[in-house]
Design an enzyme around this catalytic site. Structure first.
Site, PDB file in Angstrom:
ATOM      1  CG  ASN A   1      -0.834  -0.220   2.456  1.00 48.30           C
ATOM      2  OD1 ASN A   1      -0.316  -1.233   2.853  1.00 48.30           O
ATOM      3  ND2 ASN A   1      -1.169   0.757   3.260  1.00 48.30           N
ATOM      4  CG  ASP A   2      -0.289   4.189   2.631  1.00 50.64           C
ATOM      5  OD1 ASP A   2      -1.152   3.493   2.085  1.00 50.64           O
ATOM      6  OD2 ASP A   2      -0.476   4.768   3.709  1.00 50.64           O
TER       7      ASP A   2
ATOM      8  NE  ARG B   1      -3.866   5.873  10.003  1.00 53.33           N
ATOM      9  CZ  ARG B   1      -4.973   5.658  10.718  1.00 53.33           C
ATOM     10  NH1 ARG B   1      -4.907   5.528  12.029  1.00 53.33           N
ATOM     11  NH2 ARG B   1      -6.146   5.593  10.120  1.00 53.33           N
TER      12      ARG B   1
HETATM   13  C1  FRU Z   1      -3.351   4.705   4.406  1.00 54.28           C
HETATM   14  C2  FRU Z   1      -3.014   4.054   5.740  1.00 54.28           C
HETATM   15  C3  FRU Z   1      -2.202   4.979   6.618  1.00 54.28           C
HETATM   16  C4  FRU Z   1      -1.478   4.017   7.506  1.00 54.28           C
HETATM   17  C5  FRU Z   1      -1.184   2.889   6.552  1.00 54.28           C
HETATM   18  C6  FRU Z   1      -1.148   1.533   7.194  1.00 54.28           C
HETATM   19  O1  FRU Z   1      -3.619   3.789   3.410  1.00 54.28           O
HETATM   20  O2  FRU Z   1      -4.201   3.640   6.390  1.00 54.28           O
HETATM   21  O3  FRU Z   1      -2.952   5.934   7.322  1.00 54.28           O
HETATM   22  O4  FRU Z   1      -0.321   4.562   8.046  1.00 54.28           O
HETATM   23  O5  FRU Z   1      -2.188   2.924   5.567  1.00 54.28           O
HETATM   24  O6  FRU Z   1      -0.759   0.569   6.264  1.00 54.28           O
END
Ligand code: FRU
Length: 481
Positions: free
Chosen positions: A42-43, A170
């Protein structure tokens, strides 16, 4: 490093090795997009140029194709297009990050990399994980080579957040300005409506520091009215003198041609004497875009990479790469430019410098099988482009100021290659004049009017189904590599 960390990294190595064949033989692997070596991505995190090399870290779940986290994956590049995968750099090995090494950023200073991220803890038990059961800690690790990280240092804990903030805090993005360090965090604030019903609001918290270690709360960046219940992945930067806040508000109500995905990501202009809600624009109008992060390259370019994926889409669409042991990718890195009150986003110039081969204008259909495709179209009247076969395709239509991408056939049935996706629409300020379409195996990125609007979407066509047809398309230039 704690023994737990070593064990975790070994698990990744053996999983990557075990799955290498299956993953790499998947027809949906891309050439120029960052993907998980195995499992889930993901991110984008910690984007930076460090000692001349571009580093991209990412939220990585190698052991679970459906996510769950656990690692910061790592890859490097000298041109932002071709990436070399390294071992992950962070894992859950201290009490403060035992449920996840969440998103964060990198700051490069005097030949050292400083990595800031959120350690997430979800305590086992019957909690709502909003006001109880969750601990969010902001943590620093340092590196001399971008690969080996120092001991982790806890910077901010629950006691350091304003009282009205829930346990959701976060995604630290850190930068230096006028000799001081700033950190922006996404947060969820407790709030109630007139009837006393809980209605939380998204916000961003800004902290300031003289030494990167001790941080003091400075202020909140808020919308006037509630604009979503939680903001994730905030990013604050200057573009040609404009202060831009990029963030991902969760909980905005869908409108006819706006906020069409489950969660949004976009930017607001802060230098304006207006509520940030009224200057908010979505980064992307496709199905697969979330959690972007930007960084400044050594040559001064502001470059943005997003996650070509969305959280919580199990009920709306599926990624057909899952059966081959991996899921999602990141977007092509893009340059940002501020013009006419908005940000234009176009692929980094390195992409255009590749040795693309022009395809002679021939017939009604072009096959691209293993090749990446770049199609530039001048739009003068209604234009239609079809990607795939008659039975299984995505259609791009541009007419007037409206652009649409659709996986639906004439009867409204969704094509298999869309994995359950339907259609998305966007209106540009003026008429659509040009389109740039990039296809890299299973991802299509469509840039309208030089990046005024962008659609990012995954597409799952078998190699033999990879055709482009241009039934209504006047002037175009098709290149492949
Ligand atoms: C966004 C998120 C962030 C978090 C991360 C966890 O997609 O939810 O806020 O840090 O992914 O994987």
């Amino acid at each position: 490093m704690a023994t737990k960390g070593l064990e975790n990294f070994q698990k990744v190595k053996s999983e990557e090795e075990r799955m290498e064949r299956t993953v790499n033989s998947c027809p949906f692997r891309t050439r120029f997009h960052i993907m998980p070596p195995v499992g889930w991505i993901n991110d984008p995190n910690g984007l930076c140029q460090f000692k001349g090399v571009y580093h991209a870290y990412f939220q990585y779940s190698p052991l679970n194709v459906n996510g769950g986290g656990g690692y910061w994956g790592h890859c490097v590049s000298t041109d932002l297009i071709r990436w070399e995968y390294k071992d992950p750099v962070l894992t859950t090995d201290i009490p403060e990050d035992r449920s996840g090494v969440y998103s964060g950023s990198a700051l490069v200073e005097d030949g050292r990399m400083y990595v800031f991220y959120t350690g997430n803890v979800k305590m086992p038990g019957d909690y709502d994980y909003i006001d109880a059961g969750r601990v969010s800690t902001q943590i620093l690790a340092e590196s001399e080579d971008g690969q080996h990280m120092s001991e982790k240092v806890k910077l901010l804990g629950m006691e350091d957040y304003p009282e009205e903030i829930t346990q959701h805090v976060r995604d630290p993005k850190v930068w230096k300005e006028n000799g001081r360090y700033y950190m922006i965090l996404g947060a969820r604030e407790r709030a109630w409506d007139e009837e006393g019903k809980r209605r939380d609001r998204g916000t961003a918290l800004v902290y300031v520091s003289e030494d990167r270690k001790k941080w003091k709360f400075s202020r909140k960046i808020d919308s006037e009215e509630t604009f979503g219940y939680m903001w994730e992945c905030p990013d604050l930067f200057c573009l040609e003198g404009e202060k831009v806040l990029s963030f991902c508000p969760q909980g905005l109500k869908s409108e006819e041609e706006k906020f069409q995905n489950i969660y949004q990501s976009g930017y607001s202009l802060l230098s304006r004497d207006a509520d940030l809600e009224s200057t908010f624009r979505e980064w992307d109008m496709g199905f697969d875009f979330y959690a972007p992060q930007s960084f400044e390259a050594d040559d001064g370019r502001r470059i943005l990479i997003g996650w070509a994926g969305m959280p919580d889409t199990a009920d709306t669409h599926r990624n057909l790469s899952v059966k081959n042991g991996w899921q999602h990718c990141l977007t092509i890195p893009c340059e940002l430019e501020y013009r006419e009150g908005r940000i234009f986003r176009t692929p980094v110039r390195e992409l255009f410098a590749l040795e693309w081969e022009a395809v002679p204008e021939e017939k009604e259909r072009y096959c691209w099988a293993e090749k990446a495709v770049k199609l530039e179209v001048s739009v003068r009247r209604r234009t239609r482009i079809r990607i795939g076969t008659e039975k299984n395709e995505m259609t791009i239509t541009a007419e007037g100021n409206k652009t649409e991408i659709s996986f639906l056939d004439r009867k409204g049935n969704p094509a298999v290659c869309g994995g359950g996706r339907g259609r998305r629409v966007c209106r540009t300020a003026g008429d659509v004049e040009n389109l740039l379409i990039l296809i890299d195996s299973s991802i299509v990125e469509l840039f309208v009017n030089g990046g005024e609007a962008v659609f990012t979407t995954r597409i799952y066509l078998e190699r033999e189904e990879r055709e482009i047809r241009l039934p209504e398309c006047e002037k175009y230039r098709l290149e492949m590599i």
